[in-house]
Design a protein around this motif. Structure first.
Motif, PDB file in Angstrom:
ATOM      1  N   VAL A 135       5.998  -6.692   5.598  1.00 40.05           N
ATOM      2  CA  VAL A 135       4.875  -6.374   6.478  1.00 40.05           C
ATOM      3  C   VAL A 135       4.765  -7.543   7.441  1.00 40.05           C
ATOM      4  N   SER A 136       4.955  -7.279   8.720  1.00 41.86           N
ATOM      5  CA  SER A 136       4.905  -8.353   9.707  1.00 41.86           C
ATOM      6  C   SER A 136       3.475  -8.839   9.883  1.00 41.86           C
ATOM      7  N   ALA A 137       3.332 -10.042  10.432  1.00 41.89           N
ATOM      8  CA  ALA A 137       1.995 -10.576  10.701  1.00 41.89           C
ATOM      9  C   ALA A 137       1.245  -9.661  11.670  1.00 41.89           C
ATOM     10  N   LYS A 138       1.953  -9.105  12.635  1.00 42.71           N
ATOM     11  CA  LYS A 138       1.323  -8.198  13.598  1.00 42.71           C
ATOM     12  C   LYS A 138       0.762  -6.967  12.905  1.00 42.71           C
TER      13      LYS A 138
ATOM     14  N   GLY B 225      -0.012  -6.718   9.690  1.00 44.64           N
ATOM     15  CA  GLY B 225      -1.100  -7.150   8.825  1.00 44.64           C
ATOM     16  C   GLY B 225      -2.411  -7.300   9.575  1.00 44.64           C
ATOM     17  N   MET B 226      -2.344  -7.854  10.779  1.00 39.21           N
ATOM     18  CA  MET B 226      -3.566  -8.012  11.583  1.00 39.21           C
ATOM     19  C   MET B 226      -4.068  -6.662  12.095  1.00 39.21           C
ATOM     20  N   ARG B 227      -3.139  -5.741  12.356  1.00 35.66           N
ATOM     21  CA  ARG B 227      -3.556  -4.391  12.782  1.00 35.66           C
ATOM     22  C   ARG B 227      -4.300  -3.683  11.657  1.00 35.66           C
ATOM     23  N   HIS B 228      -3.825  -3.840  10.419  1.00 36.84           N
ATOM     24  CA  HIS B 228      -4.524  -3.255   9.272  1.00 36.84           C
ATOM     25  C   HIS B 228      -5.925  -3.841   9.144  1.00 36.84           C
ATOM     26  N   ALA B 229      -6.035  -5.166   9.302  1.00 41.48           N
ATOM     27  CA  ALA B 229      -7.344  -5.819   9.190  1.00 41.48           C
ATOM     28  C   ALA B 229      -8.295  -5.335  10.271  1.00 41.48           C
ATOM     29  N   THR B 230      -7.776  -5.134  11.487  1.00 38.72           N
ATOM     30  CA  THR B 230      -8.600  -4.635  12.589  1.00 38.72           C
ATOM     31  C   THR B 230      -9.089  -3.223  12.295  1.00 38.72           C
ATOM     32  N   ALA B 231      -8.188  -2.381  11.788  1.00 39.88           N
ATOM     33  CA  ALA B 231      -8.560  -0.997  11.479  1.00 39.88           C
ATOM     34  C   ALA B 231      -9.677  -0.952  10.439  1.00 39.88           C
ATOM     35  N   ILE B 232      -9.572  -1.791   9.411  1.00 41.57           N
ATOM     36  CA  ILE B 232     -10.602  -1.813   8.374  1.00 41.57           C
ATOM     37  C   ILE B 232     -11.914  -2.363   8.934  1.00 41.57           C
ATOM     38  N   ALA B 233     -11.832  -3.423   9.736  1.00 37.94           N
ATOM     39  CA  ALA B 233     -13.055  -4.010  10.304  1.00 37.94           C
ATOM     40  C   ALA B 233     -13.804  -2.992  11.161  1.00 37.94           C
ATOM     41  N   PHE B 234     -13.081  -2.245  12.014  1.00 38.87           N
ATOM     42  CA  PHE B 234     -13.721  -1.243  12.871  1.00 38.87           C
ATOM     43  C   PHE B 234     -14.289  -0.095  12.042  1.00 38.87           C
ATOM     44  N   SER B 235     -13.529   0.357  11.044  1.00 33.87           N
ATOM     45  CA  SER B 235     -14.004   1.500  10.255  1.00 33.87           C
ATOM     46  C   SER B 235     -15.222   1.123   9.415  1.00 33.87           C
ATOM     47  N   GLU B 236     -15.291  -0.127   8.965  1.00 31.48           N
ATOM     48  CA  GLU B 236     -16.443  -0.550   8.176  1.00 31.48           C
ATOM     49  C   GLU B 236     -17.662  -0.819   9.044  1.00 31.48           C
TER      50      GLU B 236
ATOM     51  N   VAL C 226       7.345 -14.675  10.444  1.00 33.55           N
ATOM     52  CA  VAL C 226       6.063 -14.710   9.730  1.00 33.55           C
ATOM     53  C   VAL C 226       5.832 -13.333   9.125  1.00 33.55           C
ATOM     54  N   ARG C 227       5.653 -13.315   7.817  1.00 36.36           N
ATOM     55  CA  ARG C 227       5.409 -12.074   7.091  1.00 36.36           C
ATOM     56  C   ARG C 227       4.095 -12.178   6.325  1.00 36.36           C
ATOM     57  N   VAL C 228       3.630 -11.032   5.860  1.00 36.63           N
ATOM     58  CA  VAL C 228       2.413 -10.971   5.055  1.00 36.63           C
ATOM     59  C   VAL C 228       2.807 -10.725   3.607  1.00 36.63           C
ATOM     60  N   SER C 229       2.202 -11.470   2.691  1.00 36.34           N
ATOM     61  CA  SER C 229       2.518 -11.297   1.260  1.00 36.34           C
ATOM     62  C   SER C 229       1.735 -10.112   0.707  1.00 36.34           C
ATOM     63  N   GLU C 230       2.021  -8.932   1.249  1.00 39.34           N
ATOM     64  CA  GLU C 230       1.307  -7.698   0.912  1.00 39.34           C
ATOM     65  C   GLU C 230       2.020  -7.001  -0.227  1.00 39.34           C
ATOM     66  N   ASP C 231       1.663  -7.379  -1.469  1.00 38.18           N
ATOM     67  CA  ASP C 231       2.381  -6.848  -2.617  1.00 38.18           C
ATOM     68  C   ASP C 231       2.144  -5.362  -2.850  1.00 38.18           C
ATOM     69  N   SER C 232       1.145  -4.775  -2.185  1.00 37.39           N
ATOM     70  CA  SER C 232       0.865  -3.354  -2.391  1.00 37.39           C
ATOM     71  C   SER C 232       1.970  -2.441  -1.857  1.00 37.39           C
ATOM     72  N   ILE C 233       2.897  -2.977  -1.046  1.00 42.56           N
ATOM     73  CA  ILE C 233       4.001  -2.143  -0.561  1.00 42.56           C
ATOM     74  C   ILE C 233       5.156  -2.098  -1.556  1.00 42.56           C
TER      75      ILE C 233
ATOM     76  N   PRO D  57      -6.057 -10.991   5.069  1.00 44.22           N
ATOM     77  CA  PRO D  57      -5.796 -10.276   6.326  1.00 44.22           C
ATOM     78  C   PRO D  57      -5.229 -11.165   7.429  1.00 44.22           C
ATOM     79  N   VAL D  58      -4.487 -12.194   7.090  1.00 39.61           N
ATOM     80  CA  VAL D  58      -3.758 -13.091   7.991  1.00 39.61           C
ATOM     81  C   VAL D  58      -4.695 -14.088   8.660  1.00 39.61           C
ATOM     82  N   LEU D  59      -5.489 -13.604   9.625  1.00 38.34           N
ATOM     83  CA  LEU D  59      -6.413 -14.472  10.362  1.00 38.34           C
ATOM     84  C   LEU D  59      -7.758 -13.783  10.537  1.00 38.34           C
TER      85      LEU D  59
END
Length: 319
Positions: A294-297, A299-310, A117-124, A98-100
């Motif tokens: 997937v930009s770093a920005k 990628g970090m937004r996805h990580a934030t969404a998962i952290a809040f939802s969990e 800076v990109r994210v190596s998000e192979d799921s896309i 999740p980047v950072l």
């Protein structure tokens, strides 16, 4: 040829990134490998892996086009700070999700040192999802209505897949625990599309169903849905089959298939698809192509969404 600096030598590097680079060895050369513990990754073709270095200052950054980092998240800020002191202005950086860590997000200030800076998000770029997008267009299926991922999508990787399939940005996430350790995550996206993930992830049994305004696609038997199947060799992904017919192979597919005779980790369909997807991500990064980005920005937004939802059970985009 594009020169690549690898940072890290763990399982992700050995099992996905190096095989993808090797498949594109007519385009990439690994100039150096840096890791805290020293040495080079274990790989079936040791001559392809560049020499190990003890410090990043040993690298001629003016000759490096791409930096691929796959290290424990707690180590990322320190390595970023070292790289930012070097001449990395012409380099694209690929970071794992999740980047950072949330507490280390101030380290994003180092991103401006790089060209991109990109994210190596192979799921896309997983082959069945790319095929689904193509069929959606060719058969005029209309907009994606709902994507169902049954134990085949995981956290921020699932969010990235959903955004790619819907061609829309994340709006909200809601997660709930069901019986027996099973959880359900419901995602709303722009344009009215939705996605639902059932976890835990188990690629051995995982399936997906995509419903559109004028049709449906699935990788299992569903009434009135067109079927996507997997062509396997020794349990490893080889290609795709749509409605009973093998899908045509593109040049990257043929390069990927050279791996099928090599000793690789986890001879499973998903492992092979991740390697094939990574090939597109790597090529896209050096060709300045945004199709597999997937930009770093983001990628970090996805990580934030998962952290809040969990933690709280929900997340909603506020801007």
């Amino acid at each position: 040829m594009k020169n690549v600096l690898l940072i890290g030598k763990g399982k992700r590097m050995q099992s996905v990134i190096l095989p993808a680079l090797w498949s594109l060895r007519d385009r990439f050369t690994v100039s150096n490998v840096f890791s805290r513990s020293g040495g080079t990754p274990s790989f079936f073709d040791p001559h392809f892996v560049g020499p190990s270095i003890k410090t990043l200052k040993e690298v001629d950054m003016d000759s490096v086009d791409l930096i691929v980092m796959a290290i424990p998240m707690k180590e990322v800020p320190g390595v970023l700070s070292q790289l930012a002191t070097l001449s990395v202005g012409r380099c694209t950086l690929l970071l794992d999700t999740p980047v950072l860590a949330f507490k280390d997000r101030s380290a994003k200030r180092f991103f401006k040192a790089f060209r991109e800076v990109r994210v190596s998000e192979d799921s896309i770029a997983l082959p069945p999802y790319l095929l689904a997008r193509r069929i959606q267009s060719e058969r005029n299926l209309g907009k994606l209505c709902h994507a169902f991922f049954f134990h085949c999508a995981y956290r921020y990787h699932g969010l990235a897949s959903a955004e790619m399939l819907a061609d829309a940005s994340l709006y909200s996430v809601r997660k709930e625990q069901l019986y027996g350790g099973v959880s359900r995550t419901h995602v709303r996206l722009g344009g009215g599309a939705e996605a639902t993930f059932f976890e835990p992830r188990d690629y051995a049994v995982g399936k997906f169903l995509l419903t559109y305004e004028r049709g449906a696609l699935a990788d299992y038997d569903v009434p009135k849905a067109s079927r996507i199947e997997y062509d396997l060799e020794g349990g490893f992904y080889k290609g795709l089959i749509f409605e009973g017919k093998p899908c045509p192979l593109d040049p990257f597919d043929l390069k990927y298939q050279e791996l099928l005779s090599k000793p690789l980790f986890e001879p499973s369909p998903m492992h092979g698809m991740k390697i094939r997807a990574m090939m597109d991500l790597l090529d896209s990064a050096v060709e300045k192509d945004t199709r597999f980005c997937v930009s770093a920005k983001t990628g970090m937004r996805h990580a934030t969404a998962i952290a809040f939802s969990e933690k709280l059970g929900w997340y909603r985009k506020l801007y």
